[in-house]
Design a protein around this motif. Structure first.
Motif, PDB file in Angstrom:
ATOM      1  N   ILE A  32       0.860  -1.187   0.000  1.00  0.00           N
ATOM      2  CA  ILE A  32       0.000   0.000   0.000  1.00  0.00           C
ATOM      3  C   ILE A  32       0.898   1.239   0.000  1.00  0.00           C
ATOM      4  O   ILE A  32       1.831   1.338   0.815  1.00  0.00           O
ATOM      5  CB  ILE A  32      -0.942   0.031   1.224  1.00  0.00           C
ATOM      6  N   VAL A  33       0.604   2.180  -0.903  1.00  0.00           N
ATOM      7  CA  VAL A  33       1.314   3.450  -0.978  1.00  0.00           C
ATOM      8  C   VAL A  33       0.311   4.556  -0.674  1.00  0.00           C
ATOM      9  O   VAL A  33      -0.761   4.612  -1.292  1.00  0.00           O
ATOM     10  CB  VAL A  33       1.931   3.676  -2.370  1.00  0.00           C
ATOM     11  N   THR A  34       0.616   5.412   0.282  1.00  0.00           N
ATOM     12  CA  THR A  34      -0.277   6.504   0.641  1.00  0.00           C
ATOM     13  C   THR A  34       0.303   7.832   0.177  1.00  0.00           C
ATOM     14  O   THR A  34       1.489   7.933  -0.153  1.00  0.00           O
ATOM     15  CB  THR A  34      -0.517   6.546   2.161  1.00  0.00           C
ATOM     16  N   SER A  35      -0.535   8.877   0.187  1.00  0.00           N
ATOM     17  CA  SER A  35      -0.087  10.179  -0.303  1.00  0.00           C
ATOM     18  C   SER A  35       0.691  10.965   0.727  1.00  0.00           C
ATOM     19  O   SER A  35       1.412  11.904   0.383  1.00  0.00           O
ATOM     20  CB  SER A  35      -1.290  11.009  -0.778  1.00  0.00           C
ATOM     21  N   ASP A  36       0.567  10.598   2.005  1.00  0.00           N
ATOM     22  CA  ASP A  36       1.237  11.386   3.039  1.00  0.00           C
ATOM     23  C   ASP A  36       1.623  10.513   4.217  1.00  0.00           C
ATOM     24  O   ASP A  36       1.419   9.297   4.220  1.00  0.00           O
ATOM     25  CB  ASP A  36       0.363  12.561   3.481  1.00  0.00           C
TER      26      ASP A  36
ATOM     27  N   ALA B  39       4.971   5.609   2.559  1.00  0.00           N
ATOM     28  CA  ALA B  39       4.368   6.938   2.720  1.00  0.00           C
ATOM     29  C   ALA B  39       4.833   7.847   1.600  1.00  0.00           C
ATOM     30  O   ALA B  39       6.031   7.912   1.295  1.00  0.00           O
ATOM     31  CB  ALA B  39       4.744   7.541   4.074  1.00  0.00           C
ATOM     32  N   GLY B  40       3.901   8.572   0.995  1.00  0.00           N
ATOM     33  CA  GLY B  40       4.246   9.483  -0.092  1.00  0.00           C
ATOM     34  C   GLY B  40       4.935  10.748   0.356  1.00  0.00           C
ATOM     35  O   GLY B  40       5.400  11.533  -0.474  1.00  0.00           O
ATOM     36  N   ARG B  41       5.012  10.965   1.670  1.00  0.00           N
ATOM     37  CA  ARG B  41       5.730  12.143   2.180  1.00  0.00           C
ATOM     38  C   ARG B  41       6.340  11.774   3.524  1.00  0.00           C
ATOM     39  O   ARG B  41       5.666  11.193   4.380  1.00  0.00           O
ATOM     40  CB  ARG B  41       4.791  13.345   2.325  1.00  0.00           C
ATOM     41  N   ASP B  42       7.594  12.097   3.723  1.00  0.00           N
ATOM     42  CA  ASP B  42       8.305  11.737   4.948  1.00  0.00           C
ATOM     43  C   ASP B  42       7.974  12.726   6.059  1.00  0.00           C
ATOM     44  O   ASP B  42       7.561  13.871   5.811  1.00  0.00           O
ATOM     45  CB  ASP B  42       9.810  11.709   4.691  1.00  0.00           C
ATOM     46  N   ALA B  43       8.190  12.277   7.295  1.00  0.00           N
ATOM     47  CA  ALA B  43       7.975  13.120   8.471  1.00  0.00           C
ATOM     48  C   ALA B  43       8.724  12.488   9.635  1.00  0.00           C
ATOM     49  O   ALA B  43       8.973  11.273   9.643  1.00  0.00           O
ATOM     50  CB  ALA B  43       6.487  13.237   8.790  1.00  0.00           C
ATOM     51  N   PRO B  44       9.096  13.279  10.651  1.00  0.00           N
ATOM     52  CA  PRO B  44       9.827  12.726  11.797  1.00  0.00           C
ATOM     53  C   PRO B  44       9.120  11.561  12.463  1.00  0.00           C
ATOM     54  O   PRO B  44       9.769  10.610  12.907  1.00  0.00           O
ATOM     55  CB  PRO B  44       9.957  13.935  12.736  1.00  0.00           C
ATOM     56  N   VAL B  45       7.778  11.608  12.547  1.00  0.00           N
ATOM     57  CA  VAL B  45       7.045  10.532  13.212  1.00  0.00           C
ATOM     58  C   VAL B  45       7.256   9.199  12.516  1.00  0.00           C
ATOM     59  O   VAL B  45       7.227   8.141  13.159  1.00  0.00           O
ATOM     60  CB  VAL B  45       5.541  10.882  13.283  1.00  0.00           C
TER      61      VAL B  45
ATOM     62  N   THR C  88       9.027   3.296   5.432  1.00  0.00           N
ATOM     63  CA  THR C  88       9.611   3.692   4.151  1.00  0.00           C
ATOM     64  C   THR C  88       8.823   4.871   3.595  1.00  0.00           C
ATOM     65  O   THR C  88       7.581   4.858   3.600  1.00  0.00           O
ATOM     66  CB  THR C  88       9.567   2.513   3.163  1.00  0.00           C
ATOM     67  N   ALA C  89       9.512   5.906   3.114  1.00  0.00           N
ATOM     68  CA  ALA C  89       8.810   7.134   2.718  1.00  0.00           C
ATOM     69  C   ALA C  89       9.588   7.887   1.646  1.00  0.00           C
ATOM     70  O   ALA C  89      10.776   7.659   1.421  1.00  0.00           O
ATOM     71  CB  ALA C  89       8.603   8.041   3.937  1.00  0.00           C
ATOM     72  N   VAL C  90       8.884   8.812   0.997  1.00  0.00           N
ATOM     73  CA  VAL C  90       9.481   9.707   0.015  1.00  0.00           C
ATOM     74  C   VAL C  90       9.823  11.022   0.720  1.00  0.00           C
ATOM     75  O   VAL C  90       8.942  11.683   1.274  1.00  0.00           O
ATOM     76  CB  VAL C  90       8.523   9.971  -1.160  1.00  0.00           C
ATOM     77  N   ALA C  91      11.093  11.375   0.722  1.00  0.00           N
ATOM     78  CA  ALA C  91      11.530  12.657   1.285  1.00  0.00           C
ATOM     79  C   ALA C  91      11.465  13.700   0.179  1.00  0.00           C
ATOM     80  O   ALA C  91      12.274  13.676  -0.746  1.00  0.00           O
ATOM     81  CB  ALA C  91      12.945  12.535   1.834  1.00  0.00           C
ATOM     82  N   ARG C  92      10.485  14.568   0.254  1.00  0.00           N
ATOM     83  CA  ARG C  92      10.263  15.564  -0.797  1.00  0.00           C
ATOM     84  C   ARG C  92      10.923  16.898  -0.415  1.00  0.00           C
ATOM     85  O   ARG C  92      10.727  17.399   0.694  1.00  0.00           O
ATOM     86  CB  ARG C  92       8.774  15.772  -1.041  1.00  0.00           C
ATOM     87  N   PRO C  93      11.665  17.515  -1.319  1.00  0.00           N
ATOM     88  CA  PRO C  93      12.371  18.769  -1.032  1.00  0.00           C
ATOM     89  C   PRO C  93      11.432  19.975  -1.158  1.00  0.00           C
ATOM     90  O   PRO C  93      11.542  20.774  -2.100  1.00  0.00           O
ATOM     91  CB  PRO C  93      13.474  18.795  -2.091  1.00  0.00           C
ATOM     92  N   LEU C  94      10.516  20.107  -0.220  1.00  0.00           N
ATOM     93  CA  LEU C  94       9.510  21.166  -0.336  1.00  0.00           C
ATOM     94  C   LEU C  94      10.117  22.554  -0.135  1.00  0.00           C
ATOM     95  O   LEU C  94       9.603  23.531  -0.686  1.00  0.00           O
ATOM     96  CB  LEU C  94       8.385  20.914   0.668  1.00  0.00           C
ATOM     97  N   ARG C  95      11.180  22.640   0.632  1.00  0.00           N
ATOM     98  CA  ARG C  95      11.834  23.945   0.781  1.00  0.00           C
ATOM     99  C   ARG C  95      12.447  24.373  -0.545  1.00  0.00           C
ATOM    100  O   ARG C  95      12.355  25.542  -0.935  1.00  0.00           O
ATOM    101  CB  ARG C  95      12.889  23.891   1.871  1.00  0.00           C
ATOM    102  N   ALA C  96      13.068  23.411  -1.263  1.00  0.00           N
ATOM    103  CA  ALA C  96      13.617  23.729  -2.588  1.00  0.00           C
ATOM    104  C   ALA C  96      12.505  24.104  -3.555  1.00  0.00           C
ATOM    105  O   ALA C  96      12.680  24.969  -4.425  1.00  0.00           O
ATOM    106  CB  ALA C  96      14.408  22.535  -3.120  1.00  0.00           C
ATOM    107  N   LEU C  97      11.342  23.455  -3.415  1.00  0.00           N
ATOM    108  CA  LEU C  97      10.191  23.816  -4.249  1.00  0.00           C
ATOM    109  C   LEU C  97       9.775  25.254  -3.971  1.00  0.00           C
ATOM    110  O   LEU C  97       9.491  26.030  -4.905  1.00  0.00           O
ATOM    111  CB  LEU C  97       9.040  22.859  -3.966  1.00  0.00           C
ATOM    112  N   GLY C  98       9.745  25.638  -2.697  1.00  0.00           N
ATOM    113  CA  GLY C  98       9.418  27.018  -2.350  1.00  0.00           C
ATOM    114  C   GLY C  98      10.447  28.004  -2.859  1.00  0.00           C
ATOM    115  O   GLY C  98      10.105  29.113  -3.295  1.00  0.00           O
ATOM    116  N   GLN C  99      11.722  27.620  -2.844  1.00  0.00           N
ATOM    117  CA  GLN C  99      12.763  28.506  -3.359  1.00  0.00           C
ATOM    118  C   GLN C  99      12.599  28.746  -4.853  1.00  0.00           C
ATOM    119  O   GLN C  99      12.755  29.875  -5.332  1.00  0.00           O
ATOM    120  CB  GLN C  99      14.138  27.909  -3.052  1.00  0.00           C
ATOM    121  N   GLU C 100      12.262  27.695  -5.601  1.00  0.00           N
ATOM    122  CA  GLU C 100      12.032  27.874  -7.038  1.00  0.00           C
ATOM    123  C   GLU C 100      10.801  28.724  -7.284  1.00  0.00           C
ATOM    124  O   GLU C 100      10.787  29.570  -8.194  1.00  0.00           O
ATOM    125  CB  GLU C 100      11.879  26.515  -7.725  1.00  0.00           C
ATOM    126  N   ALA C 101       9.769  28.549  -6.468  1.00  0.00           N
ATOM    127  CA  ALA C 101       8.588  29.409  -6.588  1.00  0.00           C
ATOM    128  C   ALA C 101       8.954  30.859  -6.302  1.00  0.00           C
ATOM    129  O   ALA C 101       8.464  31.781  -6.962  1.00  0.00           O
ATOM    130  CB  ALA C 101       7.497  28.932  -5.627  1.00  0.00           C
TER     131      ALA C 101
END
Length: 379
Positions: free
Chosen positions: A282-286, A312-318, A327-340
């Motif tokens: 099972i793969v979840t979005s978050d 998990a589709g998005r990593d978190a400390p928990v 097992t999770a996907v570590a998404r570079p959301l800060r880098a996404l914000g920098q490009e925005a």
């Protein structure tokens, strides 16, 4: 015969005159009054003089609180819609905002607004743009038929749209099997002089999600379920498509189940795991959905990861601190914000009206797959 009388002056009633009082006394709309008082084009000089005279006669003055809310020239708004659970988390939003602030700095202050629906966001954009409150808007979670886009185009709003996953796969990502790579179409060159209203777009590529499908497929999983957000996003089920294509390449099947709330995730996972042909992964979005899915599997008498793997589709400390760690996907959301943020700078002309690499559509490397204790070969 009907008679009409002039509305009583607000001064006579002992209250402060408002912009509504000015509009009523001048016989025009509030929008016309706003344009006239702020010196914006769109009203005739005769109407402007009339509005200014009425405002003077009524003793109208701009509210200090309203001026503070409007901010100063060069202010940018990050407008977040929170009408579903699981689309983005508060932590993800904070990472995105931090990335924006990294680039915008003190010269372009960032204000963050949380609204309940896309239609409410569209109304807020129209009002704030007319009031000159913000010079640009950053928006996330764009829907397939999003009222925010209609407002942006109609009013010429400077906007940057952020998608958390784009699809098809990035052109430079090898599929690991020597198959032809699908090219992602490049965005057309764009400057403010070419089309001032056209929103710019920024997205994460699907590289990490491709790795999820490849990892599960190589472990031997041939029946994978992806619990994706039910919200009809403009980017579609980009992550689910990326996972599914890799599983399909390895002879498996992927089913996509839309889920709006965590209760939907629990109900769907329970139904899937109770079926005779239950999925082995099972793969979840978050992150929250992954914890719910793992808990449902355990209550169903299934061992994680041996009976069912969870990603998990998005990593978190928990997820790192849970047992077993997920097992999770570590998404570079800060880098996404920098490009925005860089797209905002281009949009408001802080890069000299555009540079050779200034295009309207940008992708950011989508992160990495962090393999932990909830994925293993199925038994």
């Amino acid at each position: 015969m009907a008679t009409f009388s002039r509305p009583e002056s607000p001064i006579a009633t002992g209250r402060r005159p408002t912009i509504t009082d000015v509009a009523r006394a001048a016989g025009v709309s509030i929008a016309v009054v706003s344009y006239a008082l702020n010196g914006r084009p769109g009203v005739s000089e005769r109407t402007r003089r009339r509005v200014l005279q009425v405002a003077e006669d009524l003793g109208w003055r701009p509210s200090a609180a309203a001026r503070a809310l409007r901010g100063t020239p060069g202010t940018v708004a990050l407008l977040l819609v929170r009408d579903t659970v699981g689309a983005t988390s508060a932590d993800a939003d904070l990472e995105l905002a931090d990335g924006l602030r990294d680039v915008l700095g003190a010269d372009l202050p960032l204000a963050v607004h949380l609204v309940e629906s896309p239609s409410a966001a569209a109304a807020a954009i129209a009002t704030w743009w007319a009031e000159h409150r913000y010079d640009a808007f950053v928006m996330t979670g764009i829907r397939t038929d999003d009222p925010r886009l209609a407002v942006v185009e109609r009013l010429g709003v400077v906007a940057v749209l952020v998608d958390h996953v784009s699809w098809p796969r990035p052109a430079d990502l090898d599929d690991g099997r020597g198959a032809p790579r699908r090219q992602r179409p490049a965005g057309p060159p764009h400057t403010m002089s070419a089309a001032a209203w056209a929103p710019r777009t920024v997205a994460l590529d699907a590289a990490a999600d491709v790795k999820v499908g490849r990892h599960l497929g190589d472990l031997g999983h041939r029946h994978v379920a992806v619990l994706a957000p039910a919200t009809p996003l403009r980017s579609g089920h980009g992550a689910a498509d990326a996972v599914g294509e890799e599983v399909d390449r390895r002879g498996g099947i992927t089913i996509v189940e839309p889920c709006t709330t965590l209760e939907d995730v629990a109900t769907t996972a329970r139904r899937l795991l109770a079926a005779p042909d239950r999925p082995t992964a099972i793969v979840t979005s978050d992150d929250h959905g992954a914890l719910v899915g793992r808990a449902v599997a355990r209550r169903s008498g299934l061992a994680v990861p041996w009976d069912v793997s969870v990603v998990a589709g998005r990593d978190a400390p928990v997820l790192r601190l849970s047992t077993p760690p997920v097992t999770a996907v570590a998404r570079p959301l800060r880098a996404l914000g920098q490009e925005a943020g860089r797209q905002v700078l281009h949009a408001v002309g802080r890069h000299g009206g555009g540079s050779p690499d200034d295009v309207a559509s940008r992708t950011v490397p989508g992160g990495r797959l962090v393999i932990r204790g909830t994925t293993a070969p199925p038994r």
